[in-house]
Design a protein around this motif. Sequence first.
Motif, short mmCIF file in Angstrom:
data_model
loop_
_atom_site.label_atom_id
_atom_site.label_comp_id
_atom_site.label_asym_id
_atom_site.label_seq_id
_atom_site.Cartn_x
_atom_site.Cartn_y
_atom_site.Cartn_z
N THR A 35 47.56 -39.66 39.33
CA THR A 35 47.44 -40.65 38.44
C THR A 35 47.18 -40.85 37.25
OG1 THR A 35 47.31 -41.77 40.83
CG2 THR A 35 46.71 -43.01 39.42
N GLU A 36 45.82 -40.54 36.76
CA GLU A 36 44.62 -41.07 35.79
C GLU A 36 45.59 -39.46 34.27
OE1 GLU A 36 41.24 -38.51 36.34
OE2 GLU A 36 40.66 -39.88 37.39
N ARG A 37 47.01 -39.39 34.27
CA ARG A 37 47.48 -38.51 33.19
C ARG A 37 48.89 -39.09 33.46
NH1 ARG A 37 44.12 -33.31 33.79
NH2 ARG A 37 41.79 -34.29 33.81
N GLY A 38 49.18 -39.25 33.88
CA GLY A 38 50.76 -40.65 34.22
C GLY A 38 51.83 -39.40 35.04
N TRP A 39 51.34 -38.76 36.17
CA TRP A 39 52.11 -37.79 36.85
C TRP A 39 52.38 -37.97 38.27
CZ3 TRP A 39 52.27 -32.04 36.52
CH2 TRP A 39 52.58 -31.49 35.07
N ASP A 40 53.28 -38.05 38.01
CA ASP A 40 53.94 -38.53 40.26
C ASP A 40 53.21 -37.23 41.17
OD1 ASP A 40 55.14 -40.40 39.61
OD2 ASP A 40 57.57 -39.41 38.95
N PHE A 41 52.74 -37.66 42.27
CA PHE A 41 52.22 -36.65 42.99
C PHE A 41 52.57 -36.37 44.46
CE2 PHE A 41 48.73 -35.80 46.23
CZ PHE A 41 49.01 -34.55 45.83
N ALA A 42 53.80 -35.56 45.07
CA ALA A 42 53.53 -35.58 46.84
C ALA A 42 53.18 -34.14 47.23
CB ALA A 42 55.12 -35.38 46.09
N LEU A 60 53.60 -33.32 41.33
CA LEU A 60 53.26 -32.21 40.74
C LEU A 60 53.22 -32.01 42.64
CD1 LEU A 60 51.08 -29.65 41.23
CD2 LEU A 60 49.27 -31.21 41.16
N VAL A 61 53.62 -31.41 43.48
CA VAL A 61 54.36 -30.94 44.76
C VAL A 61 52.81 -30.09 45.28
CG1 VAL A 61 56.02 -30.62 46.22
CG2 VAL A 61 56.66 -31.49 44.22
#
Length: 294
Positions: A35-42, A60-61
């Motif tokens: 979230t801090e570095r502008g990535w999606d996370f799942a 990042l999964v």
Amino acid sequence: MAEVRLMSAVERIWLIQTPSALSQAWRDVLRETCTERGWDFAIHERGQTMPVATPGRSLLVVAWLDQAEGIEVTNWSVQLSPPLDVVALLQSSGELSEHDALYEASLRLATAWDRIKHGASEAWWDDEELEIVGLGRIRRPQGHVALAPLLINHPLSMFERDNQKDNRGTQWRPDLFLYPGLPSGAGIAGSLSLVGRRRLLFNGPNIFLPSGSWNFIAEISIDPPGRTELVVEWGHGHEVASLVAPINSPGRYELQLEKRWESPRPADFRISLMIPALEGDFIFHGGTVSPALD
């Protein structure tokens, strides 16, 4: 004025995580970092729909397995934990028997180690930092880290921290195997009568192994009724190495087979009696599985 800009690459990272005491804490800190570095996370669980990344954003999964169908993964990472910790966590969270927990744990561990053999980065749950390509280094979350002692002789010891590098053998006890026709817990594990028709004497333990060539050395004792013939098989399903062992004299014997696994599969060692017997005794003392030189 013309301008040429270097755009950062969009990453699709799949992190295989074996269960540990810090699994959820690692997932929480990874979500925060993304979230801090502008990535999606799942987080992907077995059987779920594949996550979809926002166009132009890295993803990042985190998953237990490598079932990444439909996603073009740019890099694989693996975060490992001690095998017996994996078994204990699966037993406590899923109310699994020891046999089922060994099966599930070996599936996850074999999948993870197989990815490492094919180039994935290797990390451990208790490392001070976890480095993800494009995302950078993430500090280990706060939490109690109890370092489990290295146990050499247990059914999943091939997945201990240094065993894959050292090619140590793993011993499989007779009680890990199945004996058709014998009531559960009857007598001494591995000891049975030969009396009866042609049949499967035992098989197992259906513990997953990573890809590669694997040796199995078994020890048996037999008091045959004259001439006896055994068929010995090692592999998975119908893909097995086999030998026919005619035995005429009582004694203790060593049987060895080698088979190549093309992908992670449950290992099955089995012996069948090929000549009906009116008398005779048989004991399976267990065996040792070890990587063969490819």
